[in-house]
Design an enzyme around this catalytic site. Sequence first.
Site, PDB file in Angstrom:
ATOM      1  N   GLY A  11     -31.065 -21.610  28.711  1.00 24.40           N
ATOM      2  CA  GLY A  11     -31.188 -20.305  28.424  1.00 24.40           C
ATOM      3  C   GLY A  11     -31.491 -20.620  30.259  1.00 24.40           C
ATOM      4  O   GLY A  11     -30.498 -21.129  30.103  1.00 24.40           O
ATOM      5  N   TYR A 138     -44.943  -9.760  24.760  1.00 24.91           N
ATOM      6  CA  TYR A 138     -44.401 -10.733  26.710  1.00 24.91           C
ATOM      7  C   TYR A 138     -46.090 -11.234  26.962  1.00 24.91           C
ATOM      8  O   TYR A 138     -46.188 -12.098  27.123  1.00 24.91           O
ATOM      9  CB  TYR A 138     -43.648 -10.080  26.915  1.00 24.91           C
ATOM     10  CG  TYR A 138     -42.142 -11.191  27.871  1.00 24.91           C
ATOM     11  CD1 TYR A 138     -42.016 -12.357  27.524  1.00 24.91           C
ATOM     12  CD2 TYR A 138     -43.005 -10.821  29.442  1.00 24.91           C
ATOM     13  CE1 TYR A 138     -41.891 -12.967  28.413  1.00 24.91           C
ATOM     14  CE2 TYR A 138     -41.982 -11.332  29.495  1.00 24.91           C
ATOM     15  CZ  TYR A 138     -41.993 -12.452  29.923  1.00 24.91           C
ATOM     16  OH  TYR A 138     -40.877 -13.578  31.052  1.00 24.91           O
TER      17      TYR A 138
HETATM   18  N1  SER Z   1     -37.427 -11.252  33.644  1.00 27.87           N
HETATM   19  C1  SER Z   1     -38.511 -10.774  32.878  1.00 27.87           C
HETATM   20  C2  SER Z   1     -38.465 -10.069  32.238  1.00 27.87           C
HETATM   21  O1  SER Z   1     -37.574  -9.642  32.446  1.00 27.87           O
HETATM   22  C3  SER Z   1     -40.000 -10.743  33.193  1.00 27.87           C
HETATM   23  O2  SER Z   1     -39.820 -12.175  32.828  1.00 27.87           O
HETATM   24  O3  SER Z   1     -38.670  -9.768  30.753  1.00 27.87           O
END
Ligand code: SER
Length: 317
Positions: A11, A138
């Site tokens: 990743g 998230y």
């Molecule tokens: N860069 C990530 C996102 O935009 C933030 O944790 O999901």
Amino acid sequence: MKKIMVTGALGQIGSELIEKLRSIYGEDNVLATDIRKLEYTKGPFEVLDVTDGQRMYDLAKDFGADTMMHLAALLSATAERNPLLAWNLNMGGLMNALEVSRELNMQFFTPSSIGAFGPSTPKKDTPQDTLQRPTTMYGVNKVAGELLCDYYFNRFGVDTRGVRFPGLISYVTPPGGGTTDYAVEIFYEAIEQGKYTSYIQEGTYMDMMYMPDALQAIVDLMEADSSKLVHRNAFNITAMSFEPSQLAAEIKKHLPHFTMGYEVDPVRQAIADSWPNSLNIEAAQKEWNFKTEYDLARMTADMLEKLKIKLHKKAIS
Ligand code: SER
């Protein structure tokens, strides 16, 4: 940290972290794992679906790992499109990684995010300890993850550590599926097209950090004296806070013909609007001496220089 196992190694963070860890701890002492198969192998690599706890345990045990760095996760925008998958992968993977770390007595790192905050969090100078009521799947995963890591530390003595990463900017591996991805995409388009259409509205501030600083932060936190850590998971960290037009203006200093327009994506804009503008990082500075080298100007100059070389090489290959 002597023998380190990394999940999600292909990743955005993993692909560079693996290189850094191998340069410090030795190539054979870092086991890279990912759900995707690596085309070429350089150093130990195994395919691992993090929802398969038994295989995670077997790999860690066979490798003799003393440290787990659990990076496999869906980012914010992808998680919003498929919340059930996000829950199963982000939480199932984390629980497996924590359990394996408990069973094998491993030190543990997993990243949290600015996504762990929500609309009721103070937006400016966001404190280390504050309201966390995120409105995305998230964010729900990240808050639950922070609490679980603290729980495993307090209940079982697992040496869990973590940071709340802001948007991470890098020329190596594109992020994919995040809300802050615009701050990476813009560089590719600026070099290749001379223009960029931002899906994030002008005036939307978010914290950001250049990848070399992010990788160093992981190593510094993991090497920090445990007795100095008041917090566990996760520390606020950031290097800069900007909104799209400020980044565009900085790029224009190097590419004078660069132009930017806006076509706002309501889903990612709503996520960005619910996140802080700028984090307070005093706890990380005080407890493990967190520091960064790249501000907006230095990051932009380095990104453009390195990405031009990379894209040029790709074009002639
Ligand atoms: N860069 C990530 C996102 O935009 C933030 O944790 O999901």
